[in-house]
Design a protein around this motif. Structure first.
Motif, PDB file in Angstrom:
ATOM      1  N   LYS A  32     -18.700  20.159  13.701  1.00  0.00           N
ATOM      2  CA  LYS A  32     -18.017  19.034  12.619  1.00  0.00           C
ATOM      3  C   LYS A  32     -16.761  19.940  11.863  1.00  0.00           C
ATOM      4  N   SER A  33     -17.037  21.295  11.562  1.00  0.00           N
ATOM      5  CA  SER A  33     -16.042  21.932  10.992  1.00  0.00           C
ATOM      6  C   SER A  33     -14.619  22.273  12.015  1.00  0.00           C
ATOM      7  N   PHE A  34     -14.992  22.164  13.381  1.00  0.00           N
ATOM      8  CA  PHE A  34     -13.654  22.065  14.335  1.00  0.00           C
ATOM      9  C   PHE A  34     -13.053  20.915  14.149  1.00  0.00           C
ATOM     10  N   VAL A  35     -13.824  19.644  14.189  1.00  0.00           N
ATOM     11  CA  VAL A  35     -13.100  18.457  13.968  1.00  0.00           C
ATOM     12  C   VAL A  35     -12.441  18.259  12.835  1.00  0.00           C
ATOM     13  N   ASP A  36     -13.128  18.912  11.735  1.00  0.00           N
ATOM     14  CA  ASP A  36     -12.355  18.568  10.386  1.00  0.00           C
ATOM     15  C   ASP A  36     -10.987  19.478  10.270  1.00  0.00           C
ATOM     16  N   GLU A  37     -11.059  20.600  10.973  1.00  0.00           N
ATOM     17  CA  GLU A  37      -9.679  21.317  11.079  1.00  0.00           C
ATOM     18  C   GLU A  37      -8.692  20.734  12.076  1.00  0.00           C
ATOM     19  N   GLN A  38      -9.114  20.220  13.104  1.00  0.00           N
ATOM     20  CA  GLN A  38      -8.061  19.408  14.039  1.00  0.00           C
ATOM     21  C   GLN A  38      -7.662  18.214  13.280  1.00  0.00           C
ATOM     22  N   VAL A  39      -8.327  17.708  12.431  1.00  0.00           N
ATOM     23  CA  VAL A  39      -7.747  16.324  11.757  1.00  0.00           C
ATOM     24  C   VAL A  39      -6.804  16.913  10.745  1.00  0.00           C
ATOM     25  N   ALA A  40      -6.954  18.055  10.164  1.00  0.00           N
ATOM     26  CA  ALA A  40      -6.184  18.414   9.009  1.00  0.00           C
ATOM     27  C   ALA A  40      -4.845  19.112   9.746  1.00  0.00           C
ATOM     28  N   ASP A  41      -5.143  19.857  10.571  1.00  0.00           N
ATOM     29  CA  ASP A  41      -4.145  20.678  11.296  1.00  0.00           C
ATOM     30  C   ASP A  41      -3.145  19.683  12.235  1.00  0.00           C
ATOM     31  N   ARG A  42      -3.492  18.712  12.722  1.00  0.00           N
ATOM     32  CA  ARG A  42      -2.830  17.913  13.768  1.00  0.00           C
ATOM     33  C   ARG A  42      -2.440  16.659  13.327  1.00  0.00           C
ATOM     34  N   GLY A  43      -2.596  16.377  12.008  1.00  0.00           N
ATOM     35  CA  GLY A  43      -2.240  15.142  11.294  1.00  0.00           C
ATOM     36  C   GLY A  43      -2.831  13.848  11.782  1.00  0.00           C
ATOM     37  N   PHE A  44      -3.941  14.051  12.130  1.00  0.00           N
ATOM     38  CA  PHE A  44      -5.000  12.860  12.099  1.00  0.00           C
ATOM     39  C   PHE A  44      -5.248  12.252  10.867  1.00  0.00           C
ATOM     40  N   GLY A  45      -5.414  11.056  10.486  1.00  0.00           N
ATOM     41  CA  GLY A  45      -5.809  10.415   9.285  1.00  0.00           C
ATOM     42  C   GLY A  45      -7.321  10.759   9.100  1.00  0.00           C
ATOM     43  N   THR A  46      -8.143  10.524   9.948  1.00  0.00           N
ATOM     44  CA  THR A  46      -9.716  10.733   9.980  1.00  0.00           C
ATOM     45  C   THR A  46     -10.064  11.195  11.024  1.00  0.00           C
ATOM     46  N   CYS A  47     -11.606  11.563  10.751  1.00  0.00           N
ATOM     47  CA  CYS A  47     -12.006  12.070  12.160  1.00  0.00           C
ATOM     48  C   CYS A  47     -12.442  11.026  12.979  1.00  0.00           C
ATOM     49  N   SER A  48     -12.365  10.154  12.694  1.00  0.00           N
ATOM     50  CA  SER A  48     -12.649   8.762  13.735  1.00  0.00           C
ATOM     51  C   SER A  48     -11.300   8.737  14.591  1.00  0.00           C
ATOM     52  N   ALA A  49     -10.125   8.699  13.769  1.00  0.00           N
ATOM     53  CA  ALA A  49      -8.904   8.798  14.536  1.00  0.00           C
ATOM     54  C   ALA A  49      -8.735  10.060  15.697  1.00  0.00           C
ATOM     55  N   TYR A  50      -9.350  11.151  15.245  1.00  0.00           N
ATOM     56  CA  TYR A  50      -9.149  12.351  16.278  1.00  0.00           C
ATOM     57  C   TYR A  50     -10.241  11.836  17.481  1.00  0.00           C
ATOM     58  N   ILE A  51     -11.389  11.384  17.210  1.00  0.00           N
ATOM     59  CA  ILE A  51     -12.486  10.999  18.177  1.00  0.00           C
ATOM     60  C   ILE A  51     -11.799  10.159  19.085  1.00  0.00           C
ATOM     61  N   ARG A  52     -11.251   9.060  18.383  1.00  0.00           N
ATOM     62  CA  ARG A  52     -10.579   7.981  19.172  1.00  0.00           C
ATOM     63  C   ARG A  52      -9.575   8.592  20.328  1.00  0.00           C
TER      64      ARG A  52
END
Length: 79
Positions: free
Chosen positions: A13-33
């Motif tokens: 969960k922490s990794f996903v949150d970092e990716q969302v913040a660092d890579r400009g995804f609006g939400t965790c869902s956008a990153y997973i999609r």
């Protein structure tokens, strides 16, 4: 849009949150999609490569073949 709930250990969960913040995804869902789309496209490409590998060669890829390709690219770049 349908929903899906997933459970993750704190480290993921922490990794996903970092990716969302660092890579400009609006939400965790956008990153997973994006990850799911990437995997779908990778699997499709793999199936195309396997299909191509199993098919009979259509032309001999020799120097003449590649020169014809280069000439075609040069012709398009001038247009």
């Amino acid at each position: 849009m349908d929903t899906m709930n997933i459970s993750l250990p704190a480290t993921l969960k922490s990794f996903v949150d970092e990716q969302v913040a660092d890579r400009g995804f609006g939400t965790c869902s956008a990153y997973i999609r994006e990850l799911i789309r990437y995997d779908r496209d990778r699997q499709h490409l793999r199936s195309l490569l396997l299909e191509g590998g199993e098919s009979a060669p259509s032309v001999t890829a020799d120097e003449t073949y590649f020169e014809t390709l280069r000439a075609g690219v040069r012709g398009r770049s001038k247009a």
